[in-house]
Design a protein around this motif. Structure first.
Motif, PDB file in Angstrom:
ATOM      1  N   ASN A 139      -3.160   5.781  -4.348  1.00  0.00           N
ATOM      2  CA  ASN A 139      -3.686   5.075  -5.507  1.00  0.00           C
ATOM      3  C   ASN A 139      -4.231   3.726  -5.067  1.00  0.00           C
ATOM      4  OD1 ASN A 139      -3.893   4.101  -8.383  1.00  0.00           O
ATOM      5  ND2 ASN A 139      -2.693   5.965  -8.748  1.00  0.00           N
ATOM      6  N   VAL A 140      -4.779   2.978  -6.017  1.00  0.00           N
ATOM      7  CA  VAL A 140      -5.262   1.636  -5.714  1.00  0.00           C
ATOM      8  C   VAL A 140      -4.077   0.696  -5.556  1.00  0.00           C
ATOM      9  CG1 VAL A 140      -7.470   1.939  -6.878  1.00  0.00           C
ATOM     10  CG2 VAL A 140      -5.507   1.123  -8.183  1.00  0.00           C
ATOM     11  N   VAL A 141      -4.287  -0.422  -4.844  1.00  0.00           N
ATOM     12  CA  VAL A 141      -3.198  -1.365  -4.628  1.00  0.00           C
ATOM     13  C   VAL A 141      -2.767  -2.035  -5.932  1.00  0.00           C
ATOM     14  CG1 VAL A 141      -3.765  -1.798  -2.211  1.00  0.00           C
ATOM     15  CG2 VAL A 141      -4.847  -3.186  -3.993  1.00  0.00           C
ATOM     16  N   VAL A 168       6.719   2.908   0.563  1.00  0.00           N
ATOM     17  CA  VAL A 168       5.447   2.442   0.010  1.00  0.00           C
ATOM     18  C   VAL A 168       4.745   1.614   1.076  1.00  0.00           C
ATOM     19  CG1 VAL A 168       4.299   1.261  -1.900  1.00  0.00           C
ATOM     20  CG2 VAL A 168       6.554   2.289  -2.257  1.00  0.00           C
ATOM     21  N   LEU A 169       3.495   1.930   1.328  1.00  0.00           N
ATOM     22  CA  LEU A 169       2.738   1.178   2.323  1.00  0.00           C
ATOM     23  C   LEU A 169       1.274   1.132   1.926  1.00  0.00           C
ATOM     24  CD1 LEU A 169       2.151   3.505   5.378  1.00  0.00           C
ATOM     25  CD2 LEU A 169       3.646   4.189   3.521  1.00  0.00           C
ATOM     26  N   THR A 170       0.544   0.236   2.553  1.00  0.00           N
ATOM     27  CA  THR A 170      -0.882   0.098   2.277  1.00  0.00           C
ATOM     28  C   THR A 170      -1.686   0.293   3.549  1.00  0.00           C
ATOM     29  OG1 THR A 170      -2.586  -1.366   1.340  1.00  0.00           O
ATOM     30  CG2 THR A 170      -0.843  -2.423   2.605  1.00  0.00           C
ATOM     31  N   LEU A 171      -2.817   0.957   3.406  1.00  0.00           N
ATOM     32  CA  LEU A 171      -3.784   1.121   4.488  1.00  0.00           C
ATOM     33  C   LEU A 171      -5.146   0.724   3.947  1.00  0.00           C
ATOM     34  CD1 LEU A 171      -2.783   4.651   5.872  1.00  0.00           C
ATOM     35  CD2 LEU A 171      -2.361   2.463   6.994  1.00  0.00           C
ATOM     36  N   ASP A 172      -5.937   0.076   4.775  1.00  0.00           N
ATOM     37  CA  ASP A 172      -7.274  -0.333   4.373  1.00  0.00           C
ATOM     38  C   ASP A 172      -8.289   0.452   5.193  1.00  0.00           C
ATOM     39  OD1 ASP A 172      -9.662  -1.649   3.697  1.00  0.00           O
ATOM     40  OD2 ASP A 172      -8.660  -3.592   3.524  1.00  0.00           O
ATOM     41  N   ALA A 173      -9.299   0.994   4.519  1.00  0.00           N
ATOM     42  CA  ALA A 173     -10.340   1.739   5.233  1.00  0.00           C
ATOM     43  C   ALA A 173     -10.996   0.900   6.309  1.00  0.00           C
ATOM     44  CB  ALA A 173     -11.392   2.235   4.236  1.00  0.00           C
ATOM     45  N   ARG A 174     -11.018  -0.426   6.140  1.00  0.00           N
ATOM     46  CA  ARG A 174     -11.684  -1.284   7.120  1.00  0.00           C
ATOM     47  C   ARG A 174     -10.978  -1.264   8.471  1.00  0.00           C
ATOM     48  NH1 ARG A 174     -11.616  -7.150   4.655  1.00  0.00           N
ATOM     49  NH2 ARG A 174     -13.029  -7.475   6.395  1.00  0.00           N
ATOM     50  N   TRP A 175      -9.782  -0.703   8.542  1.00  0.00           N
ATOM     51  CA  TRP A 175      -9.111  -0.536   9.827  1.00  0.00           C
ATOM     52  C   TRP A 175      -9.653   0.670  10.581  1.00  0.00           C
ATOM     53  CZ3 TRP A 175      -3.458  -0.940   7.571  1.00  0.00           C
ATOM     54  CH2 TRP A 175      -3.297  -2.207   7.007  1.00  0.00           C
ATOM     55  N   PHE A 176     -10.493   1.450   9.907  1.00  0.00           N
ATOM     56  CA  PHE A 176     -11.016   2.681  10.491  1.00  0.00           C
ATOM     57  C   PHE A 176     -12.539   2.774  10.447  1.00  0.00           C
ATOM     58  CE2 PHE A 176      -6.927   3.285   8.449  1.00  0.00           C
ATOM     59  CZ  PHE A 176      -6.156   3.927   9.403  1.00  0.00           C
ATOM     60  N   GLN A 179     -15.834  -0.433   5.930  1.00  0.00           N
ATOM     61  CA  GLN A 179     -15.763  -0.528   4.476  1.00  0.00           C
ATOM     62  C   GLN A 179     -14.439  -1.154   4.072  1.00  0.00           C
ATOM     63  OE1 GLN A 179     -15.210   2.150   0.401  1.00  0.00           O
ATOM     64  NE2 GLN A 179     -15.317   3.168   2.370  1.00  0.00           N
ATOM     65  N   SER A 180     -14.472  -2.144   3.190  1.00  0.00           N
ATOM     66  CA  SER A 180     -13.246  -2.730   2.661  1.00  0.00           C
ATOM     67  C   SER A 180     -12.740  -1.842   1.533  1.00  0.00           C
ATOM     68  CB  SER A 180     -13.523  -4.147   2.133  1.00  0.00           C
ATOM     69  OG  SER A 180     -12.382  -4.662   1.481  1.00  0.00           O
ATOM     70  N   ARG A 181     -11.604  -1.181   1.758  1.00  0.00           N
ATOM     71  CA  ARG A 181     -11.082  -0.238   0.767  1.00  0.00           C
ATOM     72  C   ARG A 181      -9.562  -0.133   0.916  1.00  0.00           C
ATOM     73  NH1 ARG A 181     -13.959   3.427  -2.065  1.00  0.00           N
ATOM     74  NH2 ARG A 181     -12.849   5.137  -3.098  1.00  0.00           N
ATOM     75  N   PRO A 182      -8.812  -1.134   0.451  1.00  0.00           N
ATOM     76  CA  PRO A 182      -7.351  -1.044   0.539  1.00  0.00           C
ATOM     77  C   PRO A 182      -6.811  -0.006  -0.444  1.00  0.00           C
ATOM     78  CG  PRO A 182      -7.999  -2.999  -0.682  1.00  0.00           C
ATOM     79  CD  PRO A 182      -9.265  -2.396  -0.162  1.00  0.00           C
ATOM     80  N   ARG A 183      -5.831   0.752  -0.009  1.00  0.00           N
ATOM     81  CA  ARG A 183      -5.205   1.751  -0.858  1.00  0.00           C
ATOM     82  C   ARG A 183      -3.695   1.748  -0.654  1.00  0.00           C
ATOM     83  NH1 ARG A 183      -9.130   1.492  -3.352  1.00  0.00           N
ATOM     84  NH2 ARG A 183     -10.449   3.135  -4.209  1.00  0.00           N
ATOM     85  N   LEU A 184      -2.995   2.186  -1.686  1.00  0.00           N
ATOM     86  CA  LEU A 184      -1.540   2.270  -1.661  1.00  0.00           C
ATOM     87  C   LEU A 184      -1.133   3.714  -1.441  1.00  0.00           C
ATOM     88  CD1 LEU A 184       0.608  -0.007  -2.234  1.00  0.00           C
ATOM     89  CD2 LEU A 184       0.918   1.090  -4.468  1.00  0.00           C
ATOM     90  N   PHE A 185      -0.113   3.922  -0.620  1.00  0.00           N
ATOM     91  CA  PHE A 185       0.411   5.254  -0.368  1.00  0.00           C
ATOM     92  C   PHE A 185       1.910   5.262  -0.631  1.00  0.00           C
ATOM     93  CE2 PHE A 185      -3.450   4.828   2.045  1.00  0.00           C
ATOM     94  CZ  PHE A 185      -4.094   6.046   1.842  1.00  0.00           C
ATOM     95  N   VAL A 186       2.325   6.115  -1.538  1.00  0.00           N
ATOM     96  CA  VAL A 186       3.729   6.274  -1.888  1.00  0.00           C
ATOM     97  C   VAL A 186       4.189   7.581  -1.268  1.00  0.00           C
ATOM     98  CG1 VAL A 186       5.368   6.518  -3.790  1.00  0.00           C
ATOM     99  CG2 VAL A 186       3.381   5.010  -4.041  1.00  0.00           C
ATOM    100  N   VAL A 187       5.126   7.507  -0.337  1.00  0.00           N
ATOM    101  CA  VAL A 187       5.572   8.677   0.425  1.00  0.00           C
ATOM    102  C   VAL A 187       7.007   9.007   0.062  1.00  0.00           C
ATOM    103  CG1 VAL A 187       5.945   9.651   2.724  1.00  0.00           C
ATOM    104  CG2 VAL A 187       4.010   8.104   2.321  1.00  0.00           C
TER     105      VAL A 187
END
Length: 401
Positions: A139-141, A168-176, A179-187
């Protein structure tokens, strides 16, 4: 690091019995699937409500009927009995409009984001024995702060009730990708690894610590490899060649209207770039400031977060400037695909606006692949390392710099 195949090669292998099995809810155009497959998952079942996205999905994967099921329709009609057996991972990119920073912030009880509870209903109907080992919500941050953090806490509590400890962690597309695109991942994990309170502060920054301090919630922080520095490239690396005479480039009148709408700060930024002896690329957005529509140009050479027409500044324009010249056009569907790490996604026969909408509402492929390889697959296999080391060969950029 595992060698990641080209997306075209992944598509050719979709009929092969890749294991373990994953299912994806709110699948969109299938970018989560591409990332999961790169890590070794076999995606056997998918669901989405929008026919246009299903059409893109089907055109890209071309699955044999016996190897994959796509259920087109509202998730409220999906039942646990509809799901395949032996699911290892359930992925849900649930609609973000109600918790997006660009939206009305209605929260998890909003008409769209409350579909999360339909996802967990299906998991509940599966029963404890058939429930997947791992679940992941993307989801979005904005979910982290929606209603003061109460919505994220409610989502975690719901997964706890199903037997999952939650990270819960965040990854940003700009690390790959550029594009600046931070997202939240709930595992969620049925058999969680040991909690490592100081693990990976880049993935779990200070603003994401509240759930772990809430003693009413069952949480863990897995120790993962650090995301190490590598060259991602700039916006220029994804630009599709468009000939000078092509009608995609705006005519002089439209280009003049673009420059006249810039604020003094923006105009100065453009003037500096124009004087350079080399061409530069920037993205630009249409904003409304005090009721007046204006264009704004990014200061850096990566794209802003790709969006759909349903929220925020939807389409991005590409600005080519330098050597005293200026050209502007809308970004192409292929450029959107490259910015999402889906460089060779099948676009034949797809309308431009359909493609832009599909990519703008999707998840960055290499972000999913990184998460799946270093976290989700080891969780499923029971091999999550307690002390992973930095992978110096990782093609991931340090966006914090």
């Amino acid at each position: 690091m595992r060698t990641v195949p080209k997306l075209a090669a992944v598509r050719e292998q979709t009929a092969l019995p890749l294991e373990p099995m994953a299912v994806e809810f709110f699948a969109g155009i299938g970018l989560a699937r591409l990332g999961l497959q790169q890590a070794g998952f076999r995606v056997a079942w998918s669901n989405d409500i929008e026919p246009a996205k299903r059409d893109m999905y089907a055109g890209n994967f071309k699955d044999p009927e016996e190897s994959h099921t796509f259920v087109l329709g509202d998730v409220t009609h999906v039942r646990g009995s509809d799901m395949p057996a032996d699911i290892a991972l359930a992925w849900a990119s649930s609609p973000c409009v109600d918790v997006s920073l660009a939206g009305a912030r209605a929260g998890m009880q909003g008409a769209r984001s409350s579909t999360f509870y339909q996802f967990t209903r299906v998991l509940r109907e599966l029963g404890e024995d058939a429930r997947p080992e791992v679940v992941t919500l993307e989801n979005v941050v904005g979910l982290a702060t929606s209603h003061g953090g109460e919505d994220l806490a409610a989502a975690i509590a719901e997964l706890n009730d199903l037997g999952y400890s939650v990270d819960v962690l965040t990854l940003d597309a700009r690390w790959f990708v550029p594009q600046s695109r931070p997202r939240l991942f709930v595992v969620g994990a049925r058999n969680a690894p040991p909690d490592q309170p100081d693990a990976n502060p880049k993935l779990r920054p200070e603003w994401l610590q509240a759930p772990f301090a809430d003693r009413s919630l069952v949480t863990h922080r897995a120790l993962l490899p650090d995301i190490g520095p590598a060259a991602v490239g700039t916006l220029a690396t994804i630009v599709e060649p468009v000939p000078s005479g092509d009608k995609q480039w705006w005519d002089p009148e439209r280009t003049a209207a673009f420059t006249s709408s810039l604020s003094p700060v923006q105009a100065e930024r453009l003037a500096v770039l124009r004087k350079s002896n080399r061409f530069a690329y920037r993205t630009a957005y249409r904003r409304t400031r005090k009721g007046v529509p204006m264009w704004e140009i990014r200061a850096d050479d990566i794209a802003g977060c790709l969006r759909t027409a349903r929220g925020g500044s939807s389409k991005q324009a590409l600005v080519e400037v330098g050597r005293g010249k200026l050209r502007v056009r809308w970004m192409t569907a292929r450029e959107y695909a490259r910015l999402m790490g889906a460089d060779d996604y099948e676009l034949d026969g797809i309308r431009a606006n359909q493609a832009l909408f599909g990519f703008g509402d999707a998840v960055c492929v290499p972000a999913v692949a990184w998460l799946a390889e270093h976290y989700l697959m080891p969780l499923v296999e029971g091999k999550l390392q307690e002390k992973p080391v930095l992978d110096s060969t990782s093609e991931v950029a340090d966006a914090g710099a």
